[in-house]
Design an enzyme around this catalytic site. Structure first.
Site, PDB file in Angstrom:
ATOM      1  N   GLU A 103     -50.071  -2.137  21.249  1.00 12.54           N
ATOM      2  CA  GLU A 103     -48.951  -1.683  22.060  1.00 12.54           C
ATOM      3  C   GLU A 103     -48.906  -2.328  23.460  1.00 12.54           C
ATOM      4  OE1 GLU A 103     -49.810   2.353  22.791  1.00 12.54           O
ATOM      5  OE2 GLU A 103     -47.938   2.716  23.875  1.00 12.54           O
ATOM      6  N   ASP A 127     -55.473   1.856  14.894  1.00 12.15           N
ATOM      7  CA  ASP A 127     -54.703   3.106  14.863  1.00 12.15           C
ATOM      8  C   ASP A 127     -53.509   3.058  13.896  1.00 12.15           C
ATOM      9  OD1 ASP A 127     -56.420   3.916  16.834  1.00 12.15           O
ATOM     10  OD2 ASP A 127     -55.007   3.574  18.467  1.00 12.15           O
ATOM     11  N   GLN A 273     -66.002   2.939  14.498  1.00 12.48           N
ATOM     12  CA  GLN A 273     -64.801   2.680  13.692  1.00 12.48           C
ATOM     13  C   GLN A 273     -64.190   1.306  13.945  1.00 12.48           C
ATOM     14  OE1 GLN A 273     -62.262   6.576  13.866  1.00 12.48           O
ATOM     15  NE2 GLN A 273     -63.810   6.651  15.451  1.00 12.48           N
ATOM     16  N   ARG A 274     -64.536   0.709  15.072  1.00 10.32           N
ATOM     17  CA  ARG A 274     -63.959  -0.600  15.404  1.00 10.32           C
ATOM     18  C   ARG A 274     -64.932  -1.739  15.153  1.00 10.32           C
ATOM     19  NH1 ARG A 274     -61.181   0.721  20.933  1.00 10.32           N
ATOM     20  NH2 ARG A 274     -62.628  -0.822  21.742  1.00 10.32           N
TER      21      ARG A 274
END
Ligand code: F6P
Length: 341
Positions: A103, A127, A273-274
């Site tokens: 974003e 996400d 998670q990344r």
């Protein structure tokens, strides 16, 4: 042509696959040259570059993170930032720039395209909340990491007759929580789009124990209670003004323990998670994004972002990706809610 590449925002598995796809096709099929800008928009802002050619992209396909580094630098928050970026692109002989980001990074790219910078965007975020594309790469890897963690937590929760609350990423969108929770058989999934009723959550916890199973709750970091009574945020913000989240699982554990008398533990998966190697799906998607991004550059088609539409890679205006967050539709949540408790 000489093409700059940067990766901005939170890192995510698959970034290196995009870089590799773009560079290998750019060199082999079109004879382009590349320059790597380090750490997102900080690179072109401070003229921090690194060599980027076929040699530099060897063996990076399975590697997590980004060989270019990343940051959340916002050039629009820096005095003269846009002019410095333009000057540095020019001094490096860049005819075009590929910006790989979410974003914020694509928001900057959109504004730069408006002032004449030749930029092509590639949507990235674990996400999965960017509009204009069916999926972003990194999401599938994150979901699989959470699924594996929850699979493991089921057995320890049951051995100790505990509630385990697993906090996953997702500030405004509950995609990771929804997909991983469904895949791993979570007993309750809480997402930002659907403020939760703590009494209902506790009733679902009790009903789970009543059938001699221990409940696992997957909660997105941005989930909020209906009543708005629980203080959840630290108040700190980053360069783009986003509040630093974290702590909902802990709050829930205390609340559930207090209300039900059952032992409750919080597990925050955070940046796990990344990290690490992308799944096959993310390598597939990221590589195709890279191939299509360099094709758009070659075609002189700027101010666009590549996107996944069903199984095709398409081009959409850059502004399309950032105009609104893609959040979980109410009917999708309703569909899985029947399994809770
Ligand atoms: O946007 C990706 C993301 O991983 C979000 O899910 C999370 O809220 C945020 O980044 C965390 O940011 P940082 O790595 O700066 O703590």
């Amino acid at each position: 042509m000489r093409v700059g590449i940067l990766t901005g925002g939170g890192d995510c598995p698959g970034l290196n696959a995009v870089i590799r796809g773009a560079v290998r096709k750019g060199v082999k099929a079109h004879g382009h040259e590349f320059v790597g800008f380090r750490d997102g928009w900080r690179g072109p802002l401070e003229n921090d570059t690194m060599p980027l050619g076929v040699d530099e992209v060897r063996r990076i396909l399975p590697r997590g993170g980004t060989i270019l580094g990343s940051s959340r630098t916002n050039p629009f928050a820096v005095e003269g930032g846009v002019d410095r970026i333009k000057e540095n692109l020019e001094s490096n002989g860049c005819d075009a720039l590929i910006a790989i980001g979410g974003e914020d990074t694509l928001g900057v790219a959109t504004k730069l395209a408006d002032v004449g910078v030749n930029v092509v965007g590639v949507p990235k975020t674990i996400d999965n909340d960017l509009s204009g594309t069916d999926f972003t790469f990194g999401f599938d890897t994150a979901v699989n990491i959470v699924m594996e963690a929850v699979d493991r937590l089921h057995t320890t929760a049951e051995s100790h007759h505990r509630v385990i609350i697993v906090e996953v990423m997702g500030r405004h969108a509950g995609w990771i929580a929804l997909h991983s929770g469904l895949a791993a058989g979570a007993n309750i999934i809480l997402i930002p789009e659907r403020p939760f009723d703590i009494e209902k959550v506790c009733a679902q916890v009790e009903s789970r124990f009543a059938t001699s199973y221990s409940p696992i709750i997957v909660v997105a970091e941005g989930a909020i209670p209906k009543e708005g009574t629980m203080e959840l945020v630290s108040g700190e913000v980053d360069a783009f003004g986003h509040v630093r989240l974290g702590g909902i699982a802990d709050r829930l554990a205390k609340e559930i323990e207090g209300r039900t008398g059952k032992e409750a533990r919080a597990v925050v998966l955070g940046h796990i998670q990344r990290g690490g190697s992308p799944t096959a799906f993310d390598r597939w998607l990221a590589t195709r994004f890279g191939l299509h991004a360099i094709q758009a550059v070659t075609d002189g088609d700027f101010g666009i972002m590549v996107a996944l539409n069903r199984t095709e890679i398409i081009r959409v205006p850059l502004s399309e990706g950032t105009k609104e967050l893609k959040v979980v539709r109410p009917d999708l949540y309703d569909e899985v809610e029947v399994l809770f408790g």
